[in-house]
Write an enzyme that holds these catalytic residues in place. Structure first.
Site, PDB file in Angstrom:
ATOM      1  N   LYS A   1       0.781   4.966   6.629  1.00  0.00           N
ATOM      2  CA  LYS A   1       0.215   5.776   5.541  1.00  0.00           C
ATOM      3  C   LYS A   1       0.776   7.193   5.625  1.00  0.00           C
ATOM      4  O   LYS A   1       1.365   7.602   6.615  1.00  0.00           O
ATOM      5  CB  LYS A   1      -1.318   5.861   5.646  1.00  0.00           C
TER       6      LYS A   1
ATOM      7  N   SER B   1       0.795  -1.230   0.000  1.00  0.00           N
ATOM      8  CA  SER B   1       0.000   0.000   0.000  1.00  0.00           C
ATOM      9  C   SER B   1       0.828   1.281   0.000  1.00  0.00           C
ATOM     10  O   SER B   1       0.307   2.342  -0.330  1.00  0.00           O
ATOM     11  CB  SER B   1      -0.958   0.026   1.186  1.00  0.00           C
TER      12      SER B   1
END
Length: 184
Positions: free
Chosen positions: A59, A4
């Site tokens: 993230k 990701s």
């Protein structure tokens, strides 16, 4: 481990996390004992996602409390201003793999690489981030479970800031130092 955050972080990267970058937490308490700083747009943070507080996600911070975030045509707009995307490079991974585009994005003054899949389509998003919350996104935009899915994260769920790639566990060598360096 997941893809990701590709191309910034790859599966198998071992990263150093600064748990004192923003706050001091004393286990098992969820509330911080003391706050030094708050995450800034562009920081790469480690946090516990709201739907699974025992997991750790990594993230990039896209927006902070009070910001209006729009996502359309694979581009973020914060308070109406687009995060610029430049230097588009295409790669064709395997015979049946999709076309992958790598671009340089400027997120709040932080320049970093992102990855897009030209065969994936996103739904537009328009949200205002609540105070004390952060909108986070993976650099691999089409294959990241992030704030577009579970919403902005509360500041108390942030564990620390990703600082440094120490080593990568990758075959054919067990340990690879080629990617060692700061996380940007």
């Amino acid at each position: 481990p997941s893809g990701s955050m590709e191309p910034t972080l790859l599966t198998g990267d071992l990263i150093a996390v600064n748990k004192l970058a923003y706050q001091v937490k004393v286990p098992p308490f969820q509330k911080p004992l003391y706050r030094f700083n708050s995450p800034k747009v562009g920081d790469v943070v480690i946090f516990n996602p709201p739907y699974d507080p025992n997991s750790f996600y990594v993230k990039r911070v896209i927006a902070v409390g009070g910001d209006r975030v729009e996502y359309r045509n694979k581009q973020y707009f914060v308070n109406g201003i687009p995060y610029t995307q430049e230097d588009r490079e295409l790669s064709y991974e395997q015979k049946y793999a999709p076309v992958i585009a790598t671009l340089t994005e400027n997120t709040g003054g932080v320049s970093h690489k992102i990855q897009l899949d030209d065969r994936q389509f996103d739904e537009p998003l328009d949200i205002t981030v609540a105070d004390g919350h952060y909108f986070v996104s993976g650099d691999n935009r089409d294959f990241s479970k992030d704030s577009r899915y579970f919403g902005p994260i509360p500041e108390d769920s942030i564990v620390g800031k990703a600082q440094y790639v120490l080593i990568q566990f990758k075959l054919p060598l067990l340990l690879n130092f080629a990617r060692t360096g700061s996380v940007s």
